[in-house]
Each structure stands twice: as C-alpha cells, then as structure tokens.
Scaffold this motif. Structure first.
Motif, PDB file in Angstrom:
ATOM      1  N   GLY A 101       0.863  -1.185   0.000  1.00 23.50           N
ATOM      2  CA  GLY A 101       0.000   0.000   0.000  1.00 23.50           C
ATOM      3  C   GLY A 101       0.895   1.229   0.000  1.00 23.50           C
ATOM      4  N   SER A 102       0.309   2.407   0.047  1.00 21.72           N
ATOM      5  CA  SER A 102       1.160   3.588  -0.084  1.00 21.72           C
ATOM      6  C   SER A 102       1.609   4.173   1.252  1.00 21.72           C
ATOM      7  N   ARG A 103       1.015   3.741   2.358  1.00 18.09           N
ATOM      8  CA  ARG A 103       1.463   4.302   3.647  1.00 18.09           C
ATOM      9  C   ARG A 103       2.959   4.099   3.901  1.00 18.09           C
ATOM     10  N   LEU A 174      -7.373  15.897  -3.031  1.00 17.57           N
ATOM     11  CA  LEU A 174      -7.070  15.908  -1.602  1.00 17.57           C
ATOM     12  C   LEU A 174      -8.042  15.073  -0.766  1.00 17.57           C
ATOM     13  N   ASN A 175      -7.467  14.234   0.091  1.00 16.67           N
ATOM     14  CA  ASN A 175      -8.201  13.675   1.209  1.00 16.67           C
ATOM     15  C   ASN A 175      -7.958  14.655   2.351  1.00 16.67           C
ATOM     16  N   PRO A 176      -8.949  15.288   2.931  1.00 21.75           N
ATOM     17  CA  PRO A 176     -10.362  14.924   3.018  1.00 21.75           C
ATOM     18  C   PRO A 176     -11.340  15.672   2.112  1.00 21.75           C
ATOM     19  N   TYR A 211       4.630  14.473  -2.933  1.00 22.41           N
ATOM     20  CA  TYR A 211       3.389  14.724  -3.678  1.00 22.41           C
ATOM     21  C   TYR A 211       2.542  13.454  -3.704  1.00 22.41           C
ATOM     22  N   ASP A 212       1.470  13.480  -2.940  1.00 21.63           N
ATOM     23  CA  ASP A 212       0.595  12.315  -2.812  1.00 21.63           C
ATOM     24  C   ASP A 212      -0.516  12.436  -3.849  1.00 21.63           C
ATOM     25  N   GLN A 213      -0.443  11.553  -4.844  1.00 23.78           N
ATOM     26  CA  GLN A 213      -1.453  11.614  -5.912  1.00 23.78           C
ATOM     27  C   GLN A 213      -2.193  10.278  -6.020  1.00 23.78           C
ATOM     28  N   GLY A 245      -2.435   1.520  -6.094  1.00 25.50           N
ATOM     29  CA  GLY A 245      -3.679   0.966  -6.618  1.00 25.50           C
ATOM     30  C   GLY A 245      -4.830   0.944  -5.619  1.00 25.50           C
ATOM     31  N   SER A 246      -4.586   1.396  -4.371  1.00 22.01           N
ATOM     32  CA  SER A 246      -5.613   1.227  -3.330  1.00 22.01           C
ATOM     33  C   SER A 246      -6.931   1.895  -3.679  1.00 22.01           C
ATOM     34  N   LYS A 247      -6.870   3.115  -4.205  1.00 22.87           N
ATOM     35  CA  LYS A 247      -8.112   3.864  -4.388  1.00 22.87           C
ATOM     36  C   LYS A 247      -8.654   3.686  -5.805  1.00 22.87           C
ATOM     37  N   CYS A 248      -7.768   3.779  -6.829  1.00 24.51           N
ATOM     38  CA  CYS A 248      -8.296   3.757  -8.199  1.00 24.51           C
ATOM     39  C   CYS A 248      -8.835   2.392  -8.579  1.00 24.51           C
TER      40      CYS A 248
END
Ligand SMILES: Cc1ncc(COP(=O)(O)O)c(C=O)c1O
Length: 418
Positions: A101-103, A174-176, A211-213, A245-248
């Motif tokens: 994951g990206s964390r 952006l999250n949130p 840069y978190d995209q 890939g977590s969100k898309c």
C-alpha cells in the motif's frame, strides 16, 4: 508500564472515536449510514475481476516467497509504462519503489528525508501528515487553507513557511476534501520550492516535495490532475511521489503502492521499507503487473468506478445545495476527485430538543449520528480547529440509494435544532 516517549505521545485518531460511537449504536440495532471511512465497501465496489483472477492465479502458481525489496521488476516496469502513458511522467524501474500500500512510502519518505526537529510544512485539512511528523520527531508547520479556495493551499499561504523547511507535503486530489489543485496554484507553489532551493547553500539539505497523488485516476468531468514535475521538470530532483492501486482500483486491502522519485532517495526508502518488511505481497504484485499492462481492462474499470462514485457525490452535493436553498445553514463544494465531498454544517451553538448545546463540530457530528443516522468526519480530525464547521463525507461504503435516503433525515434532524 513505561513505554517510549514516542509511543506515549502518539495521538489517537478522532475517526476511531466516531467509529466507536457508530458501533455502539449498531449494537443497539440501529442502521447508521457510515460516511466516515476513506474506504470502499467491497460488495458495492469490488476490485477489478481480472486483478482478482490474477491474484488467485499467482497464489495457485506458488508466488508466495519474499518479493525483491524494491518490488518485482515486472511490476516496476508496468508502473513505469502506466505513469508514462497516463501522465506523461518518465520514471525508469530503478526510480520506482513498490510497497504494501502507499502508507509505507509516506513513512519511508519522511524517514529518508527528515531529521528529528526538521520542519515539515503541510496545508490543513490534511490526511495523516501530523502522525508521520509524530513518528519521525519532525516539527509540523500547519498552513490553514480556506473554503474560498476549496481548502487547497495557495502560494501566498505557503510562502512564509518555506525558509529553512525540509519537506513540503502536498496532496491532490485531496483527502479529506475531494478538491484539487488548479494549474496556476500548483505552478506558483512549485516556483516557491524552486526559488527556496536556489537560495540554499550546496551543503544544506534542500527543500523536498512529497506529492501524494493516490487519487489522481479518480477525477471527474473537466477537472484535470496536475503534478509538480510535469509543470516544472526541474523539480524532478526534489520530488517524491506517493501513488498506488488502493483507491483507483478500490483495492485498499490488496496492498500495492508505488512511489517514485530520484534514484538515490528511492534507494534509501527501499532500505527502510525492507527493514520494516512493509513489502507488497508477491502474488498481488505479480497480478498488478499484468493488470496495469492491459489498458482496456483499466479504462473500463475506471470509467465505471468514476461514474458510480461521481453519481453518489453529486447526489449528496445536490442534496446539500437543496437544503441550503431552503435556508439551512449548510453548504458543500462541487466534487472534483477522490471519494469525498466537503460539507459545511454550521450548527455550532444551537440547542438539541433535549436542551444540549452543540459546542463544536464534533458535537454536531454526534448529534447527526444519533438523530439522522448519518456519520461524517469533522475537519478537526484532519488538523483544523474544532471551530471549523466543515466535514468530510466519504461515499465509498454507501450505495446511491443510501445517499438519496439520508438527505430527508438530515433535513429533519437539523430542523429540530433551535
Ligand atoms: C491521501 C492518501 N494517501 C495515502 C493513503 C494510503 O493508502 P494505502 O491504503 O495505499 O496505504 C490514503 C488512504 O486513505 C490517502 O487518503
């Protein structure tokens, strides 16, 4: 029992407190629409079928031992192609790091770039930068953003804080908030980073950009995703990207993230991820490597996911706009990307029918959970003051019908406040 100072000082998540309240009411048999978690209900939004089949197939082929520390070469090559074809970003496989994951990418980037006491600048509301500062002993410099600018930072807001800082952490979409940088605002911020680095002596650590995209593939309509390196190629030496890939692919439990940046930094991050053992599972990597190569599969999946998420966000947005038109003290910002809607519910200071005064956004939220059976997350959980009456609504775990049904309940609950 005595534990480390770091462990003692880690702050708990406000979202977990809200989850506790929801679970308590669920135990009592109540049905709460949970718009708090930045996740998908996998029965509403399953992962791509071809990705799932690929994972099962990889396990059947015993792809179960340690993966290489920086990730399978086949996946890094697929990611390299994916970045090039979708965003025009040129990163060869040695500048790409795969993790669980990206964390781990964010944490390892902090550890690779930031020394204890270094300044890390980030706009608020923001997702988790405060925790990564806690973990690394960095000094957080919070830059409050404004609703007029969709809660995205401007160069003028950031400029006073960059002198001497080590890291600027940005995220778009952006999250949130589900809002995004426009081209000009991001360009102006990039120019600040370039100017700051030009002013530093060669023996001083430069100002880096994280840069978190991770939501870059989830954008709606005409809203276009911009990144610092495309806009200002000279930032390539200073920018570390967080992606995955977590969100898309609605694949939050699959755990495949990819980061990319200067080879030396990626190498340091690789060592850190390796010592944590925070690799992505090998079978998932093998499957993702194949899946990313098939543009038709990816496009078909993204088109449906985006259409469904957008329909839910737009329905919620229109519902709040209708309440606003009817004189309620609410507002919402047009959804642009990710899975979030930014909502204003300005009822602090009002009294419930039982005479309880709602003191802050957390009180308003708990009132809505009890009365309207709807749960949001106040922006105070993302680093703003608790006097900020804005909330995050995450639609990934609700159906469109759930969302349609919650608006009348919110109307009724707000009507009862005096
Ligand atoms: C902005 C942002 N970055 C990174 C992550 C972490 O994603 P992952 O599940 O891949 O660790 C999240 C998850 O919510 C996020 O919202």
């Amino acid at each position: 029992m005595k534990v480390s100072v770091l462990a003692q000082n880690l702050s708990g998540s406000e979202i977990i407190k809200i989850a506790g309240e929801i679970n308590e009411l669920k135990k009592q048999g109540q049905n709460i629409a949970n718009l708090t978690i930045g996740d998908f209900d996998s029965n509403i939004y399953p992962i791509p079928a071809e990705l799932k089949d690929g994972i099962i197939d990889a396990y059947n082929h015993n792809q179960t031992n340690y993966p290489p520390a920086d990730g399978m070469l086949s996946l890094r090559e697929s990611v390299s192609g994916f970045l090039s074809s979708r965003m025009g970003l040129q990163y060869p496989s040695n500048q790409i790091l795969i993790s669980g994951g990206s964390r781990p990418l964010i944490y390892s980037a902090y550890l690779a770039l930031v020394d204890p006491g270094d300044w890390v600048v980030f706009p608020t509301p923001s997702w988790n930068n405060n925790h990564y500062c806690d973990l690394t002993g960095a000094e957080p410099i919070l830059v409050q953003t404004r609703p007029e600018n969709n809660f995205m930072p401007t160069a003028a807001e950031i400029a006073p804080h960059l002198k001497g800082a080590t890291l600027l952490a940005l995220c778009s979409p952006l999250n949130p908030t589900g809002t995004m940088f426009n081209k000009q605002d991001l360009e102006e911020i990039c120019d600040l980073v370039i100017a700051e680095n030009k002013s530093r002596p060669a023996d001083q650590k430069p100002l880096y950009l994280l840069y978190d995209q991770i939501y870059s593939q989830l954008t709606f309509g005409d809203h276009k995703h911009y990144d610092p390196v495309t806009l200002r190629p000279e930032l390539k030496d200073y920018t570390v990207f967080v992606d995955g890939g977590s969100k898309c692919f609605a694949a939050t439990g699959v755990r495949v993230g990819w980061g990319f940046g200067p080879a030396g930094i990626i190498n340091n991050m690789k060592a850190i991820v390796g010592h944590m053992g925070a690799w992505s599972p090998k079978a998932e990597q093998v499957a993702m490597a194949d899946y990313l190569k098939n543009e038709t599969f990816v496009d078909t999946y993204l088109e449906k996911l985006k259409a469904d998420i957008r329909a839910s966000l737009s329905t919620l947005h229109e519902g709040f706009q209708a309440l606003k038109a009817d004189g309620f003290s609410v507002d919402s910002i047009e959804p642009m990307g990710a899975i979030y809607l930014t909502i204003k519910i300005d009822y602090t200071g009002k009294a419930t029918p039982e005479g309880q005064i709602l003191k802050n956004s957390a009180d308003v939220n708990f009132y809505l959970i009890k009365e309207a059976k709807v749960a949001f997350v106040p922006f105070s959980a993302f680093g703003t003051g608790d006097d900020v009456n804005w909330f995050r609504a995450s639609v990934g775990a609700s159906t469109l019908e759930d969302i349609e049904q919650m608006i009348p309940r919110i109307r009724e609950a707000l009507n009862k406040l005096k």
